[in-house]
Design an enzyme around this catalytic site. Structure first.
Site, PDB file in Angstrom:
ATOM      1  N   GLY A  38       0.836  -1.202   0.000  1.00  0.00           N
ATOM      2  CA  GLY A  38       0.000   0.000   0.000  1.00  0.00           C
ATOM      3  C   GLY A  38       0.867   1.247   0.000  1.00  0.00           C
ATOM      4  O   GLY A  38       2.016   1.229  -0.434  1.00  0.00           O
ATOM      5  N   GLY A  40       4.119   0.739   2.233  1.00  0.00           N
ATOM      6  CA  GLY A  40       5.007  -0.261   1.647  1.00  0.00           C
ATOM      7  C   GLY A  40       5.680   0.215   0.371  1.00  0.00           C
ATOM      8  O   GLY A  40       6.893   0.061   0.198  1.00  0.00           O
ATOM      9  N   ARG A  70      -4.976   4.784  16.837  1.00  0.00           N
ATOM     10  CA  ARG A  70      -4.229   3.669  16.235  1.00  0.00           C
ATOM     11  C   ARG A  70      -4.630   2.329  16.856  1.00  0.00           C
ATOM     12  O   ARG A  70      -4.537   1.291  16.218  1.00  0.00           O
ATOM     13  CB  ARG A  70      -2.729   3.912  16.419  1.00  0.00           C
ATOM     14  CG  ARG A  70      -2.204   5.131  15.655  1.00  0.00           C
ATOM     15  CD  ARG A  70      -0.728   5.368  15.928  1.00  0.00           C
ATOM     16  NE  ARG A  70      -0.195   6.501  15.195  1.00  0.00           N
ATOM     17  CZ  ARG A  70       0.044   7.692  15.736  1.00  0.00           C
ATOM     18  NH1 ARG A  70      -0.216   7.907  17.013  1.00  0.00           N
ATOM     19  NH2 ARG A  70       0.547   8.665  15.003  1.00  0.00           N
ATOM     20  N   THR A  75       3.391  -1.147  11.234  1.00  0.00           N
ATOM     21  CA  THR A  75       1.941  -1.041  11.106  1.00  0.00           C
ATOM     22  C   THR A  75       1.369  -0.725  12.475  1.00  0.00           C
ATOM     23  O   THR A  75       2.055  -0.874  13.483  1.00  0.00           O
ATOM     24  CB  THR A  75       1.346  -2.348  10.531  1.00  0.00           C
ATOM     25  OG1 THR A  75      -0.034  -2.139  10.241  1.00  0.00           O
ATOM     26  CG2 THR A  75       1.495  -3.523  11.482  1.00  0.00           C
ATOM     27  N   ASN A  76       0.141  -0.244  12.508  1.00  0.00           N
ATOM     28  CA  ASN A  76      -0.465   0.140  13.787  1.00  0.00           C
ATOM     29  C   ASN A  76      -1.441  -0.909  14.303  1.00  0.00           C
ATOM     30  O   ASN A  76      -2.048  -1.604  13.514  1.00  0.00           O
ATOM     31  CB  ASN A  76      -1.190   1.478  13.626  1.00  0.00           C
ATOM     32  CG  ASN A  76      -0.210   2.634  13.515  1.00  0.00           C
ATOM     33  OD1 ASN A  76       0.801   2.651  14.186  1.00  0.00           O
ATOM     34  ND2 ASN A  76      -0.505   3.584  12.650  1.00  0.00           N
ATOM     35  N   THR A 136       8.976   0.119  14.349  1.00  0.00           N
ATOM     36  CA  THR A 136       9.401   1.501  14.079  1.00  0.00           C
ATOM     37  C   THR A 136       9.088   2.381  15.296  1.00  0.00           C
ATOM     38  O   THR A 136       9.769   3.381  15.536  1.00  0.00           O
ATOM     39  CB  THR A 136       8.702   2.073  12.830  1.00  0.00           C
ATOM     40  OG1 THR A 136       7.290   1.853  12.940  1.00  0.00           O
ATOM     41  CG2 THR A 136       9.211   1.417  11.568  1.00  0.00           C
ATOM     42  N   THR A 169       9.896  10.817  17.421  1.00  0.00           N
ATOM     43  CA  THR A 169      11.128  11.479  17.865  1.00  0.00           C
ATOM     44  C   THR A 169      11.640  12.424  16.775  1.00  0.00           C
ATOM     45  O   THR A 169      12.023  13.567  17.049  1.00  0.00           O
ATOM     46  CB  THR A 169      12.199  10.412  18.208  1.00  0.00           C
ATOM     47  OG1 THR A 169      11.785   9.736  19.398  1.00  0.00           O
ATOM     48  CG2 THR A 169      13.570  11.021  18.414  1.00  0.00           C
ATOM     49  N   HIS A 205       3.684   4.161  20.494  1.00  0.00           N
ATOM     50  CA  HIS A 205       3.475   4.950  19.271  1.00  0.00           C
ATOM     51  C   HIS A 205       1.965   5.200  19.203  1.00  0.00           C
ATOM     52  O   HIS A 205       1.225   4.502  18.518  1.00  0.00           O
ATOM     53  CB  HIS A 205       3.968   4.188  18.036  1.00  0.00           C
ATOM     54  CG  HIS A 205       3.677   4.914  16.740  1.00  0.00           C
ATOM     55  ND1 HIS A 205       4.099   6.203  16.518  1.00  0.00           N
ATOM     56  CD2 HIS A 205       2.997   4.546  15.635  1.00  0.00           C
ATOM     57  CE1 HIS A 205       3.686   6.583  15.309  1.00  0.00           C
ATOM     58  NE2 HIS A 205       3.017   5.592  14.760  1.00  0.00           N
ATOM     59  N   THR A 257      -0.406   8.649   6.035  1.00  0.00           N
ATOM     60  CA  THR A 257       0.974   9.112   6.203  1.00  0.00           C
ATOM     61  C   THR A 257       1.843   8.054   5.526  1.00  0.00           C
ATOM     62  O   THR A 257       1.589   6.863   5.688  1.00  0.00           O
ATOM     63  CB  THR A 257       1.377   9.231   7.691  1.00  0.00           C
ATOM     64  OG1 THR A 257       1.210   7.952   8.308  1.00  0.00           O
ATOM     65  CG2 THR A 257       0.526  10.248   8.427  1.00  0.00           C
TER      66      THR A 257
END
Length: 316
Positions: A12, A15, A90, A121-122, A145, A151, A177, A230
């Site tokens: 997507g 990716g 998320r 991924t979330n 991630t 940060t 996150h 995003t």
């Protein structure tokens, strides 16, 4: 030298942008795209292969099933259970994403995958923990991630306010996150000066720390509401982490790590400073928090653990 191979699971927005970033920065010799929609994966493969033809060295772009992964060094999971609706967080993506991951990871392990899983991924921390449990790999080989993008956002916002390069700002976000992330102001500086000292010197006034933390927390949603996703920021995050893993840089980034006693926690993955090397997480750096930061870290860990419990339901 053995060619470095990165498999991107989910072709997507995230990716495909990650594949393009990896290609442009020449991080690896082969980028493998995986998607249930094979036509989408093949379209991206051809398009990226065109871009690869302009590169100084040979970079192979391929497409294959996730199970064909025995030779892969880093498998980046970007699959998502669907777009967020207004008002969702998320954490609302958990059930759908966990189901997809619950099918892919065991299949990859049966095929002999021995590389590093990078979760992008979330909800990132919870899925990182799920992948670690499903894979049976040592915890150093599974990371997310996490808050590295947050940060970077914090450093960018500070850099804009202080009129200095973001790379000169040593400030970071820890924790989930998500909504319970927090900035660690007690350990933040610009070349050894506290942020307030530097701000007074440069601009003549103090920083609004509460506003900076809130702005950082909301930035992902702001971008999401403006463009519907995003992609480039998280693609940059993925690329940066892959580079540090491949080069065994021993650089510390704030990524999502599975804890086993660090910070007095276990049974979860959470964003903490970690030194990255060729086999993944080399070391987790434990910071001394002030009282407020400790409370925020505990809150964040509790939120993640509560949602990890939901995974058991998803898997039955």
């Amino acid at each position: 030298m053995k060619p470095r191979k990165v498999m991107i699971i989910g072709a997507g927005n995230v990716g495909s942008s990650a594949a393009y970033a990896l290609l442009n920065q020449q991080i690896c010799q082969e980028i493998i795209l995986v998607d249930l929609n094979q036509q989408l994966a093949e379209g991206h493969r051809q398009d990226l292969a065109d871009a690869a033809a302009y590169m100084p060295g040979r970079i192979v772009i391929s497409s294959r099933p996730a199970a064909d992964c025995r030779d892969v060094d880093i498998a980046v999971i970007t699959v998502s259970g669907g777009a967020l609706k207004p008002g969702q967080t998320r954490l609302d993506e958990l059930d759908a994403t966990a189901r997809i991951v619950g099918n892919i990871v065991p299949e990859m392990m049966r095929s002999g995958f021995q590389g590093i899983f990078l979760i992008a991924t979330n909800p990132c921390d919870i899925i990182t923990y799920q992948v670690w449990k499903l894979s049976g790999l040592p915890r150093n080989q599974v990371l997310g991630t996490g808050v590295w993008l947050d940060t970077t956002r914090l450093r960018r916002i500070l850099a804009e306010q202080l009129d200095i390069a973001a790379q000169s700002v040593d400030a970071f976000i820890l924790g989930e996150h998500g909504d319970t992330q927090f900035p660690v102001w007690s350990h933040s500086s610009v070349y050894g000066m506290t942020l307030d000292e530097y701000s007074r010197l440069k601009t003549g006034h103090e920083l609004d720390f509460a506003q900076l933390g809130e702005r950082t927390r909301q930035l992902g949603f702001e971008i999401y509401s403006q463009k519907g996703c995003t992609e480039y920021g998280v693609a940059g995050t993925i690329t940066e982490i892959c580079r540090n893993l491949f080069t065994s840089s021993h650089r510390a980034l704030t990524v999502s790590c599975v804890l086993d006693g660090e910070y007095g926690k276990q049974g979860l993955a959470i964003g903490v400073p970690a030194v990255l090397a060729q086999r993944g997480v080399e070391q987790i750096i434990e910071l001394d928090f002030n009282e407020e930061e400790q409370r925020q870290f505990d809150d964040s860990a509790a939120t993640i653990k509560k949602n990890i419990k939901r995974l058991a339901v998803v898997h039955h």
